[in-house]
Enzyme design. Structure first.
Site, mmCIF file in Angstrom:
data_model
loop_
_atom_site.group_PDB
_atom_site.id
_atom_site.type_symbol
_atom_site.label_atom_id
_atom_site.label_comp_id
_atom_site.label_asym_id
_atom_site.label_seq_id
_atom_site.Cartn_x
_atom_site.Cartn_y
_atom_site.Cartn_z
ATOM 1 N N ASP A 141 0.784 -1.241 0.000
ATOM 2 C CA ASP A 141 0.000 0.000 0.000
ATOM 3 C C ASP A 141 0.820 1.297 0.000
ATOM 4 O O ASP A 141 0.254 2.386 -0.036
ATOM 5 C CB ASP A 141 -0.982 -0.006 1.192
ATOM 6 N N ASP A 285 19.683 -4.305 0.240
ATOM 7 C CA ASP A 285 18.943 -3.093 -0.128
ATOM 8 C C ASP A 285 18.799 -2.152 1.064
ATOM 9 O O ASP A 285 18.280 -1.054 0.923
ATOM 10 C CB ASP A 285 17.559 -3.449 -0.687
ATOM 11 N N ASP A 295 17.248 2.884 6.832
ATOM 12 C CA ASP A 295 16.114 1.960 6.840
ATOM 13 C C ASP A 295 15.893 1.286 8.200
ATOM 14 O O ASP A 295 16.096 0.074 8.367
ATOM 15 C CB ASP A 295 16.261 0.908 5.723
HETATM 16 P P1 AMP Z 1 12.253 -3.088 3.917
HETATM 17 O O1 AMP Z 1 12.457 -4.486 4.339
HETATM 18 O O2 AMP Z 1 11.351 -2.279 4.790
HETATM 19 O O3 AMP Z 1 13.567 -2.398 3.694
HETATM 20 O O4 AMP Z 1 11.499 -3.114 2.513
HETATM 21 C C1 AMP Z 1 11.822 -3.975 1.458
HETATM 22 C C2 AMP Z 1 11.102 -3.536 0.205
HETATM 23 O O5 AMP Z 1 9.703 -3.569 0.399
HETATM 24 C C3 AMP Z 1 11.425 -2.136 -0.256
HETATM 25 O O6 AMP Z 1 11.441 -2.137 -1.649
HETATM 26 C C4 AMP Z 1 10.265 -1.327 0.265
HETATM 27 O O7 AMP Z 1 10.044 -0.159 -0.490
HETATM 28 C C5 AMP Z 1 9.127 -2.302 0.113
HETATM 29 N N1 AMP Z 1 8.005 -2.031 1.047
HETATM 30 C C6 AMP Z 1 7.975 -2.272 2.371
HETATM 31 N N2 AMP Z 1 6.779 -1.915 2.901
HETATM 32 C C7 AMP Z 1 6.036 -1.435 1.876
HETATM 33 C C8 AMP Z 1 4.711 -0.906 1.758
HETATM 34 N N3 AMP Z 1 3.897 -0.807 2.810
HETATM 35 N N4 AMP Z 1 4.299 -0.515 0.534
HETATM 36 C C9 AMP Z 1 5.108 -0.602 -0.529
HETATM 37 N N5 AMP Z 1 6.348 -1.098 -0.502
HETATM 38 C C10 AMP Z 1 6.818 -1.511 0.685
HETATM 39 MG MG MG Z 2 14.482 -0.977 3.054
#
Ligand code: AMP
Ligand code: MG
Length: 554
Positions: A141, A285, A295
């Site tokens: 979302d 990432d 992050d």
């Molecule tokens: P993270 O583990 O939080 O670093 O996220 C990993 C990936 O998932 C990244 O590409 C984020 O942008 C994507 N992501 C995490 N939560 C959401 C969300 N609620 N909506 C869209 N993309 C998300």
């Molecule tokens: Mg991230």
């Protein structure tokens, strides 16, 4: 001082890189481009929850906002209103998640508003986290819940004030909209208040930005992004290797760049280990090319010292990202980064041993600096380049065992030790009694007590001697105590503290949040702001979600 409505955006990062104007939906693969120009999705009722005066300074913005500016900040930092000249975008990156290649990820809920150059000539990317979907949302979302947003806001600022490289948080805005999350991943999704954090960094470029281009064999674009990153953020390297708009990337430049990124990352790992910070999701990432902490997700702080601990419930079984594993995971990530750079080498096979040497230097640098850091934590000033005294090494090894023999609060242990140092007790029983508050058990088992007494018997003559005495010490114990107070935080943002702030916010009170914001600004000081938090994790927080363990749901 810049007024908020005067913020002037520039776009050096994307200026010469390919991008495309896109609608946020549907989520899609975007071959051939570095960024998607995409608008934030408006929220219904944005309100400014908290503002960081110190982060505001980085943009020359006022530390305190007047009523009109508070209103405007809510509009601008929710993405509801775009200031003149603002062209938001989301970038494409990939990554290895939990050790596996995950393909294209990208800014799925982050919009970069642009870069702002302050009066000192420093440039910051301004990024909204949670302002709606982008082509990289992968069906999710694009939103963020208040609990994860406030955690990111407070922790960025706490890590900064500890003197550790990090992205910063300018503000947090509640959206007035609900976001549905299955916090425990147990099939019980429920609505939670949404929020958007505005974060700042010289760049949010991460290892994954390069990995995706190598994986998709987009080598020309890979070269362009590497050149741009080096020109903008590694000017010393660019000058050394004569990197200009028309020149190509040489093998020597690649080696030096990997070395620079590795060096910064090694130093960052020493710092995380120093304060007991566990990132929780060290996917490629989520690692910055600048060696800054980015992050903030299911991160945590050690209460009791436990190298095996991870705050992330998703990782509870394999514990890939546990505290004690962070430095070797960072190295693994750097090796993935090195692989992503290989296509740019004149002969990638010949490059492998050179890259391996760089990674070996990471091991050496981390190893020596980690030891030196540990020595300082117990009062010995040893520089990474010096020979490490055998006696101190033995003390540290024994301490590693002792700290896990019974649950021992990391923050309390080191600060009680430095306090005791200043009091100089007569015998080892006196030393042990003076630090006993750091143990989570009421009474130490007798074998553990004996080991501690032996440890103090061994340590105290060294402390009283002039071995690795901090410079300028007149009295050995006093001198060591001051050194220890400068490297051992008195305040850390324990997991349960933010949870308490969130519980209060849910009842419409902000006292705890403001108290934490005040305490985190002077984390090494024993002060009126920090003293109330100098205590062990209370028992109720041992097992409560958000205090002991966190899911990735955010
Ligand atoms: P993270 O583990 O939080 O670093 O996220 C990993 C990936 O998932 C990244 O590409 C984020 O942008 C994507 N992501 C995490 N939560 C959401 C969300 N609620 N909506 C869209 N993309 C998300
Ligand atoms: Mg991230």
């Amino acid at each position: 001082m810049t007024r908020l409505h005067e913020l002037a955006f520039s776009y050096r990062l994307i200026r010469d890189l390919p991008g495309a104007r896109m609608e946020p939906a549907p989520s899609r693969q975007t071959p051939g481009i570095f960024f998607a120009e995409v608008q934030p999705t408006p929220v219904s009722h944005p309100e400014l929850l908290i503002w960081s005066p110190e982060a505001a300074k980085l943009l020359d913005l006022p530390p305190v906002l007047d009523l009109e500016e508070i209103q405007l900040a809510a509009e601008v930092f929710s993405g509801n209103r775009l200031l003149p000249g603002c062209r938001p975008y989301a970038t494409r990156y990939g990554g290895h998640q939990f050790g596996n290649w995950a393909g294209q990820l990208g800014d799925g809920r982050a919009h970069t508003l642009g870069e702002v150059v302050n009066a000192r000539g420093e440039s910051y990317e301004i990024q909204l986290k949670g302002a709606g979907t982008t082509p990289y949302s992968r069906g999710a979302d694009g939103r963020a819940v208040l609990r994860s947003s406030l955690r990111e806001f407070l922790c960025s600022e706490a890590i900064f004030h500890l003197g550790i490289p990090t992205s910063r948080a300018l503000c947090c805005v509640t959206t007035g909209d609900q976001v549905v999350r299955d916090m425990f991943y147990d099939g019980n999704p429920r609505p939670e208040p949404g929020a958007i954090t505005t974060r700042l960094a010289p760049t949010f470029l991460r290892l994954g930005h390069f990995e995706i281009l190598a994986a998709r064999e987009e080598n020309e674009l890979l070269g362009k992004v590497v050149a741009t990153a080096i020109q903008l953020h590694f000017p010393v390297l660019a000058a050394k290797h004569g990197l200009s708009e028309n020149s190509s990337i040489t093998d020597d430049l690649l080696v030096d760049w990997l070395d620079d990124v590795s060096t910064r990352t090694a130093d960052l790992m020493v710092e995380w280990q120093r304060v007991g910070f566990v990132h929780g999701v060290m996917n490629t990432d989520n690692l910055s090319i600048l060696g800054i902490t980015i992050d903030y997700g299911p991160y945590g702080w050690l209460d009791d010292y436990d190298p095996e601990w991870t705050p992330n419930t998703t990782d509870a079984e394999r514990r890939r990202y546990r505290f004690g594993h962070q430095p070797s995971i960072a190295l693994w990530n750097l090796s993935r980064f090195g692989s992503a750079l290989l296509p740019l080498a004149s002969d990638s096979k010949a490059m492998i041993p050179r890259f391996e040497q760089v990674l070996e230097r990471y091991r050496q640098r981390f190893g020596s600096r980690y030891l030196a850091m540990r020595a300082r934590k117990i009062g010995f000033e040893i520089h990474a380049s010096e020979d490490f005294p055998e006696s101190v090494q033995t003390l540290l090894h024994q301490l590693d065992d002792l700290l896990v023999a019974v649950e021992t609060d990391m923050t309390l242990f080191y600060r009680l030790l430095s306090k005791t140092m200043a009091l100089a007790p007569q015998d080892s029983r006196g030393w042990l009694a003076a630090i006993s508050e750091c143990f989570y058990v009421e009474v130490l088992p007798s074998d553990v007590e004996t080991q501690w007494l032996t440890w103090f018997d061994r340590a105290t003559p060294l402390w009283r001697s002039d071995l690795a005495l901090p410079e300028g010490s007149t009295d050995p114990l006093q001198g060591r105590s001051s050194l220890m107070d400068s490297v051992n935080p008195f305040f850390t943002l324990r997991n349960y503290l933010v949870q308490e702030a969130l519980d209060e916010l849910a009842e419409g009170r902000r006292g705890r949040m403001d108290e934490l914001m005040a305490a985190l600004k002077s984390p090494y000081a024993d002060s009126a702001e920090t003293r109330p938090f100098f205590r062990k994790r209370p028992d109720w927080a041992r097992t409560r979600a958000g205090c002991s363990a966190l899911s990735c749901s955010s």
